[in-house]
Each structure stands twice: as structure tokens, then as C-alpha cells.
Motif scaffolding. Structure first.
Motif, short mmCIF file in Angstrom:
data_model
loop_
_atom_site.label_atom_id
_atom_site.label_comp_id
_atom_site.label_asym_id
_atom_site.label_seq_id
_atom_site.Cartn_x
_atom_site.Cartn_y
_atom_site.Cartn_z
N GLY A 19 0.81 -1.22 0.05
CA GLY A 19 -0.03 0.09 -0.13
C GLY A 19 0.84 1.16 0.21
O GLY A 19 0.42 2.33 -0.61
N GLU A 20 1.63 1.24 0.71
CA GLU A 20 3.04 2.35 0.89
C GLU A 20 3.46 2.58 -0.50
O GLU A 20 3.50 3.65 -0.89
N ALA A 21 3.75 1.52 -0.90
CA ALA A 21 4.53 1.23 -2.33
C ALA A 21 3.38 2.06 -3.56
O ALA A 21 4.09 2.75 -4.22
N ALA A 41 3.09 5.92 11.02
CA ALA A 41 3.47 5.57 9.70
C ALA A 41 2.67 6.40 8.68
O ALA A 41 3.36 6.81 7.71
N LEU A 42 1.32 6.78 8.84
CA LEU A 42 0.64 7.38 7.76
C LEU A 42 1.14 8.89 7.97
O LEU A 42 0.99 9.48 6.85
N LYS A 43 1.16 9.40 9.18
CA LYS A 43 1.62 10.71 9.30
C LYS A 43 2.85 10.93 8.57
O LYS A 43 3.18 11.96 7.76
N VAL A 56 -2.74 15.73 -0.03
CA VAL A 56 -2.33 14.19 0.64
C VAL A 56 -3.09 14.06 2.04
O VAL A 56 -3.00 15.03 2.94
N GLU A 57 -4.30 13.32 2.00
CA GLU A 57 -4.94 13.12 3.38
C GLU A 57 -4.43 11.72 3.93
O GLU A 57 -4.26 10.84 3.25
N ARG A 58 -4.65 11.69 5.49
CA ARG A 58 -4.62 10.38 5.98
C ARG A 58 -6.05 10.18 7.01
O ARG A 58 -6.39 10.96 7.15
#
Length: 265
Positions: A19-21, A41-43, A56-58
Motif C-alpha cells: 500500500g505504501e509502495a 506511519a501514515l503521518k 494528501v490526506e490520511r
């Protein structure tokens, strides 16, 4: 590089791994809504990927629960994506009768229920926007080579990924004449923390495993060109073998390999 450029993408399971990739592989012209369970990690990822002119939202959400799925659906409807990447996944290695009941249920909730209800909630508006804007939307379902046959010691996980595989393939056929590209992604062993978290032995993610970046890159390249992509030459060969040979012939060797991994934890 992607064949099409998307304006806004929702990616589940974006805290790490594949997902990060995906988040890193999409171009700067694509705004992102990234969801996962790790606030830290999301921040870090959203701070890194944000640019002038890029939004970009988290969203921290647990997709094993209705409230987490409802939270994601509400945020996604406001975000109005034209690309949805259903990547979030959960695995547990071991005999189903020995795994915790709550873990077995969570695998089904995250791997089956979440992509089904999120896709159903977002797809109608994605199609309407695509028709109105004269553009194509995208839907990516991250399944697995585990979907190709029953897997002892990974029985529930493999069954959930078989659901993802056939669900996405059914959608691809249903939506063939709609302005949307549907892709099923089937990674094999990938160098992420998945097997560590699932409780498998180290031999399950060996030297021949793909990187998460390779999976995301191949998937985005295939989107709009084909409806299934199996990442890695050995995994493509395995897919062919799994199609040709009866399941009973594959089950014994597979059981022995996975049993050794179980003992080697």
C-alpha cells in the motif's frame, strides 16, 4: 509509469508494504487519501508525499470493524476518487483450529468484507464522475498467488484471497463497457513485514521474493492494459501449474513446505 493519470486515489493498507509502495508510485498529479492502522506511519508518509499543489490526506481506520469501514467510506465520498486501490490485508499462519477465533474472523472482515462494502459504496459515484468528465476510473484489487489453490496452514487467508480474485474478475466482466479499468493484482512472496506479522517462517519470503515497489510498479503499468497481473516469473509459472494440475496433486507438496515453515517459526 501509469498508463492513465488519476486525479484522486484512495489506497487502503497504506501504512506500509504494498500500500505504501502504491502511494509512492503514483505521480505527483494524483491527490491521495491514505488509510491504515498506524497513526505514526501514515503521518510520516503523508508529510513526505505532500507537495505544493498536491493534496494528501490520511485516515486512521481499522477495516476489521464496521465503524472503521464507515469512516473510510464517508471520507472517500468527500474525497471523490477516480482510483480505488483495495490493498489492506490480514493473514495468520497456522492451523485454522489453532488460530484465535478473533483472528480468523478479522481476516474475513479485512480481506473480504472491507473491499466488498467499500467498493460497492464508492463505485457508483466513481462511474458517474467518469461518464461526466469523459475520463476513465480505476479499481485495483490486491489478491495474491495464494488465491490459486487451497493452502493448508494458510487456509482462511487463501480462501479470502480467492474471493478477492474472483470478485474483481467478476466486476471486470460486469463493467467491461463502463469507463473504468479493473485490475486484479496477484503478488507472490513480497519483501514486506507480512509474513512476520502472519507468523510464518523466514523461508516463506526468501531471496526470490519481489519488493513492494516492484509489485506497485507492475500493477500500475498493467492497469488499463489487462485485467490480471501476476508479479514475478516464478509466480506466473505457478499460476499456470495451478490451473493445469488437479488440486490433490499440489496439496501434498504445498502442505509439506508450509508445515516446515510452521515448525521453523
Amino acid at each position: 509509469m501509469t498508463r492513465r493519470q488519476y486525479q484522486r486515489a484512495v489506497i487502503t493498507g497504506a501504512s506500509s508494504g504494498i500500500g505504501e509502495a502504491f502511494a509512492r508510485a503514483l505521480p505527483d498529479v494524483t491527490d491521495l487519501l491514505l488509510t491504515g492502522r498506524s497513526t505514526t506511519a501514515l503521518k510520516a508518509l503523508t508529510d513526505e508525499l505532500a507537495r505544493d499543489g498536491r493534496h494528501v490526506e490520511r485516515l486512521v481506520a481499522d477495516l476489521s470493524e464496521d465503524k472503521g469501514r464507515d469512516k473510510l467510506i464517508a471520507a472517500s465520498r468527500s474525497f471523490a476518487p477516480d482510483l480505488l486501490v483495495n490493498n489492506a490485508g490480514l493473514g495468520a499462519f497456522g492451523r485454522a483450529v489453532d488460530n484465535e477465533e478473533i483472528t480468523e474472523r478479522a481476516m474475513v472482515e479485512v480481506n473480504v468484507v472491507a473491499p466488498t462494502v467499500v467498493t460497492r459504496a464508492l463505485l457508483p459515484d466513481m462511474l458517474n464522475r467518469a461518464r461526466e468528465d469523459g475520463r476513465r476510473a480505476g479499481l485495483v484489487m490486491v489478491a495474491s498467488t495464494a488465491a490459486f489453490q487451497p493452502l493448508p496452514y494458510f487456509a482462511t487467508y487463501a480462501a479470502t484471497k480467492a474471493f478477492d480474485y474472483f470478485y474483481a474478475q467478476g466486476l471486470a466482466s460486469e463493467l467491461e463497457y463502463e469507463p473504468i479499468d479493473v485490475l486484479t493484482v496477484c503478488p507472490g512472496p513480497t519483501r514486506t513485514r507480512f509474513f512476520e506479522r502472519a507468523g510464518g517462517g523466514p523461508e516463506l519470503s526468501g531471496a526470490q521474493a519481489s519488493t513492494a515497489a516492484e509489485v506497485a510498479r507492475e500493477a500500475l503499468h498493467a492497469l488499463g492494459r489487462q485485467d490480471v497481473v501476476t508479479v514475478g516469473a516464478s509466480n506466473r509459472a505457478y499460476r499456470g501449474i495451478a490451473k493445469l494440475l488437479p488440486e490433490r496433486l499440489l496439496r501434498g507438496p504445498t502442505r509439506r513446505v508450509l508445515r516446515r515453515s510452521l515448525k521453523g517459526r
